[in-house]
Design an enzyme around this catalytic site. Structure first.
Site, short mmCIF file in Angstrom:
data_model
loop_
_atom_site.label_atom_id
_atom_site.label_comp_id
_atom_site.label_asym_id
_atom_site.label_seq_id
_atom_site.Cartn_x
_atom_site.Cartn_y
_atom_site.Cartn_z
N LEU A 50 1.02 -0.97 -0.26
CA LEU A 50 -0.03 -0.27 0.41
C LEU A 50 1.01 1.00 -0.19
CD1 LEU A 50 -2.79 -1.10 2.65
CD2 LEU A 50 -2.73 -1.74 0.13
N GLU B 23 0.05 5.69 -0.48
CA GLU B 23 -0.65 7.27 0.14
C GLU B 23 -1.65 6.87 -1.04
OE1 GLU B 23 -1.67 10.27 1.89
OE2 GLU B 23 -0.01 8.80 2.34
N GLY B 24 -1.69 6.47 -2.59
CA GLY B 24 -3.18 6.42 -3.08
C GLY B 24 -4.43 5.56 -2.89
N HIS B 25 -3.78 4.31 -1.54
CA HIS B 25 -4.53 3.65 -1.25
C HIS B 25 -5.05 4.53 0.35
CE1 HIS B 25 -1.92 0.27 -2.81
NE2 HIS B 25 -3.15 0.12 -3.93
N VAL C 226 -3.63 9.45 -7.34
CA VAL C 226 -3.18 10.12 -6.32
C VAL C 226 -1.66 10.02 -6.83
CG1 VAL C 226 -1.72 10.80 -3.56
CG2 VAL C 226 -4.46 9.64 -4.24
N SER D 202 2.27 3.72 -8.03
CA SER D 202 1.48 2.52 -8.18
C SER D 202 2.95 1.74 -7.33
CB SER D 202 1.64 2.37 -9.36
OG SER D 202 1.81 0.74 -9.42
P1 AMP Z 1 -4.09 -2.08 -6.72
O1 AMP Z 1 -4.22 -2.58 -5.36
O2 AMP Z 1 -2.82 -1.18 -6.73
O3 AMP Z 1 -4.57 -3.04 -7.02
O4 AMP Z 1 -5.50 -0.87 -6.75
C1 AMP Z 1 -5.96 -1.47 -5.25
C2 AMP Z 1 -7.53 0.64 -5.36
O5 AMP Z 1 -6.53 1.06 -5.24
C3 AMP Z 1 -7.43 0.27 -7.16
O6 AMP Z 1 -9.04 0.28 -6.31
C4 AMP Z 1 -7.23 1.32 -7.33
O7 AMP Z 1 -7.53 2.09 -8.30
C5 AMP Z 1 -6.33 2.49 -6.38
N1 AMP Z 1 -5.13 2.67 -6.40
C6 AMP Z 1 -4.06 2.08 -7.03
N2 AMP Z 1 -3.14 3.24 -7.45
C7 AMP Z 1 -4.01 5.01 -6.61
C8 AMP Z 1 -3.86 5.97 -7.29
N3 AMP Z 1 -2.56 6.46 -7.31
N4 AMP Z 1 -4.61 7.00 -7.05
C9 AMP Z 1 -5.76 6.35 -6.54
N5 AMP Z 1 -6.32 5.14 -6.22
C10 AMP Z 1 -4.53 4.56 -6.39
#
Ligand code: AMP
Length: 282
Positions: free
Chosen positions: A35, A37-39, A178, A187
């Site tokens: 995880l 900062e986006g999460h 984010v 990411s």
């Molecule tokens: P992930 O674990 O990367 O598959 O993503 C889990 C959730 O976090 C998904 O809804 C993604 O779209 C969201 N997410 C991932 N990266 C970002 C980011 N940089 N900004 C906003 N949401 C994000």
């Protein structure tokens, strides 16, 4: 704030039922962990909306292709737990693959048409894996509101459609992407980048901003915009463009002219790391 980590479906059901008895609404943020900062922004938004926030951390094998990075996908559960607690979550659900898929599953969720472009053809079976695991997680957590990121724009659109088509009683909210200070979309995969790759990667977002600026300046020919976008991405040192598309943001189908809201979406390999990003043009 302290957050409890559980690994079984039964434990989630008990914790969520207790929260409901206490009169709380339930927010949910599905993730694959590692995880950032986006999460955290999704979790904070969930905590601002709902009294009980569940974060799932599950690297879902069924959404990875055979040649993709499932085995090496980063797994950082302790740090994830800390981030979730600080962002205001109450429960982290971190199941094993055996807990989620105990025996051979033969039921899948497929959302047609919206997967015709972008990551649909680029990652065969990906969205079927995503939709199936998200619906399973919805049925386990039973949230009132689920929070997704605009960073995965096609995924968010597909989940919205699934919820609508199957009458899933969950409100879907899509939160803004984010970014790092230099524009790179946050990411979990950014940690694969070498220092040199990390320094070139922000050019992806710059290319998206440039194509958006061209569109807003009056260029409406989508083929011309796409080829400019593609060329700018291809010029990034060490890059390989998987796709660079501008689609109808509602249908995710091609459009010849920019006469309605559009999504500019790209997937670019920087070295061996595949990064995706998008901007809305309206
Ligand atoms: P992930 O674990 O990367 O598959 O993503 C889990 C959730 O976090 C998904 O809804 C993604 O779209 C969201 N997410 C991932 N990266 C970002 C980011 N940089 N900004 C906003 N949401 C994000």
């Amino acid at each position: 704030m302290s957050v409890t980590v559980v690994t079984t479906i039964a434990e989630v059901r008990v914790a969520v039922a207790a929260a409901r008895r206490a009169g709380k609404t339930v927010g949910f943020v599905p993730t694959m962990g590692a995880l950032h900062e986006g999460h955290a922004a999704l979790v904070r938004s969930a905590a601002a909306t709902s009294g009980f926030v569940v974060v799932s951390v599950f690297v879902n094998p069924t959404q990875f292709g055979p040649k993709e990075d499932f085995a090496k996908y980063p797994r950082t559960l302790e740090a994830d737990q800390k981030l979730c607690g600080e962002a205001g979550a109450q429960l982290v659900f971190a199941p094993s693959a055996a807990e989620m898929y105990p025996e051979r599953s033969v039921t899948f969720v497929e959302v047609k048409e919206l997967d015709a472009e972008l990551d649909g053809p680029a990652r065969p079976g990906h969205f079927r894996g995503v939709c199936t695991v998200v619906l399973k997680l919805f049925n386990i957590v039973l949230p009132d509101v689920a929070h997704f990121g605009a960073k995965d724009g096609q995924q968010a659109r597909i989940i919205r459609q699934m919820v609508r088509d199957l009458n899933v009683p969950v409100e879907v909210r899509v939160e803004p992407t984010v970014r790092e200070a230099d524009g790179l979309a946050m990411s979990s995969r950014n940690r694969y980048l070498s220092p040199t790759e990390r320094s070139t990667a922000p050019a992806i977002y710059r290319a998206l901003q440039n194509v958006k600026a061209r569109a807003l300046a009056g260029e409406i020919d989508v083929a011309r915009l796409e080829s400019a976008l593609h060329a700018e991405l291809a010029a990034i040192p060490g890059s390989r463009v998987d796709y660079a598309r501008i689609l109808d943001s509602e249908t995710l189908q091609p459009l010849p002219r920019l006469d309605r809201p559009a999504l500019a979406a790209v997937a670019v390999f920087i070295g061996t790391t595949r990064l995706i990003d998008n901007v809305l043009i309206q």
